[in-house]
Write an enzyme that holds these catalytic residues in place. Structure first.
Site, mmCIF file in Angstrom:
data_model
loop_
_atom_site.group_PDB
_atom_site.id
_atom_site.type_symbol
_atom_site.label_atom_id
_atom_site.label_comp_id
_atom_site.label_asym_id
_atom_site.label_seq_id
_atom_site.Cartn_x
_atom_site.Cartn_y
_atom_site.Cartn_z
ATOM 1 N N SER A 102 0.853 -1.191 0.000
ATOM 2 C CA SER A 102 0.000 0.000 0.000
ATOM 3 C C SER A 102 0.882 1.232 0.000
ATOM 4 C CB SER A 102 -0.870 0.001 1.262
ATOM 5 O OG SER A 102 -1.315 1.321 1.526
ATOM 6 N N HIS A 122 -1.288 -1.382 -4.146
ATOM 7 C CA HIS A 122 -2.563 -1.196 -3.448
ATOM 8 C C HIS A 122 -2.761 0.305 -3.202
ATOM 9 C CE1 HIS A 122 -5.721 -2.532 -0.557
ATOM 10 N NE2 HIS A 122 -5.333 -1.489 0.165
ATOM 11 N N ASP A 159 -5.144 3.214 -1.678
ATOM 12 C CA ASP A 159 -6.229 3.433 -0.723
ATOM 13 C C ASP A 159 -6.937 4.752 -1.012
ATOM 14 O OD1 ASP A 159 -6.002 1.158 1.187
ATOM 15 O OD2 ASP A 159 -3.958 1.934 1.381
ATOM 16 N N MET A 199 -9.837 7.206 0.127
ATOM 17 C CA MET A 199 -10.665 7.500 1.314
ATOM 18 C C MET A 199 -11.355 8.842 1.114
ATOM 19 S SD MET A 199 -8.067 6.488 4.377
ATOM 20 C CE MET A 199 -6.985 5.046 4.298
ATOM 21 N N HIS A 211 -8.506 0.135 -3.444
ATOM 22 C CA HIS A 211 -9.300 -0.158 -2.249
ATOM 23 C C HIS A 211 -10.107 1.098 -1.919
ATOM 24 C CE1 HIS A 211 -9.254 -1.127 2.375
ATOM 25 N NE2 HIS A 211 -10.463 -1.170 1.849
ATOM 26 N N MET A 268 -12.429 3.108 0.172
ATOM 27 C CA MET A 268 -13.063 3.289 1.484
ATOM 28 C C MET A 268 -13.918 4.538 1.386
ATOM 29 S SD MET A 268 -9.711 2.217 3.636
ATOM 30 C CE MET A 268 -8.701 2.438 2.176
ATOM 31 N N MET A 287 -10.565 -7.055 6.322
ATOM 32 C CA MET A 287 -9.745 -6.017 6.969
ATOM 33 C C MET A 287 -9.266 -6.525 8.326
ATOM 34 S SD MET A 287 -9.504 -3.376 4.980
ATOM 35 C CE MET A 287 -8.619 -2.348 6.167
ATOM 36 N N ASP A 325 -5.633 -6.916 4.970
ATOM 37 C CA ASP A 325 -5.120 -5.551 4.885
ATOM 38 C C ASP A 325 -5.183 -4.906 6.271
ATOM 39 O OD1 ASP A 325 -4.487 -2.941 4.230
ATOM 40 O OD2 ASP A 325 -6.291 -2.577 3.036
#
Ligand code: DX5
Ligand code: ZN
Length: 217
Positions: A8, A31, A33, A35, A64, A66, A135, A173
């Site tokens: 990540s 990866h 993220d 958000m 990913h 979120m 998670m 993760d």
């Protein structure tokens, strides 16, 4: 598919994203993220930065998300070149429809479960997924401590996948390091996200290789 390591970049130097991705040539995926400050109390990057990053690397991207309203926003990440798009079960309104839409756009469809979200209610839709993400911390930040309470869920998820005769990858993760990766692998995980463990290492690529060995491949 054997063991896969997906670093990540959350804990990388975000002002030099492309260079930072260049430091992990042994990784299977990058990866990323995303958000939105609503689904989780943190804000990272959105589609424009994601698109630029996708163009700057040959490594496949594991997005990913979120975010709230993934039904609305996730397909654009597939269109932007993500090889895999993960949405959260807790945020999706129609996870089956969304998974099918992601696949129709050429991405692998993946669904994530927060630590307190059980896997059993989703047993019948596992065949709609290419990957399930369990998670192992509450999503939102890198560098958190691994939650051992997630191990039984990893085990149950692997059992459900095997019992259904599916090829779904099982990703973990959060808090994955040389200390914790082995017990996740033993529980049945085969795709491992590692953020701070990789980017706080002096040689991130060497750490990718050490994690791969520790996971047993
Ligand atoms: C946390 C993110 C993770 C994070 C992992 O919400 O989804 O991908 O970057 O970082 P570490 O490996 O430091 O827990
Ligand atoms: Zn993540």
């Amino acid at each position: 598919m054997g063991i896969q390591i997906t670093p990540s970049i959350l804990n990388a130097d975000l002002s030099r994203l492309a260079d930072e991705v260049g430091r992990i040539p042994s990784a299977d995926w990058v990866h990323v993220d995303v958000m939105d400050n609503h689904f989780v109390p943190n804000l990272t990057i959105g589609l424009p930065v994601f698109e630029s990053l996708a163009k700057s690397t040959d490594l496949p991207i594991d997005a990913h998300l979120m975010i709230d309203e993934p039904d609305r926003w996730a397909p654009a990440y597939a269109e932007a070149g993500a090889g895999s798009v993960t949405f959260h079960a807790e945020a999706a309104r129609a996870p089956v429809r969304l998974a099918r839409e992601l696949r129709s756009k050429g991405a692998r469809a993946s669904m994530a479960l927060k630590p307190a979200t059980p896997v059993e209610p989703y047993a019948d839709m596992l065949g709609e997924l290419d990957m399930l993400l369990v998670m192992t911390v509450e999503p939102g930040f890198g560098g958190q401590r691994f939650l051992d309470l997630c191990l039984p869920k990893i085990r149950r998820a692997r059992e459900l996948i095997s019992a259904a005769g599916l090829e779904v990858w099982l990703q973990v993760d959060g808090g994955i390091s040389l200390e914790t990766i082995e017990r996740c692998a033993e529980a049945g995980a085969d795709v491992f996200v590692a953020g701070s463990a990789v980017y706080s290492a002096e040689d991130p690529d060497a750490m990718v290789q050490r994690l791969r060995e520790a996971a047993g491949s």
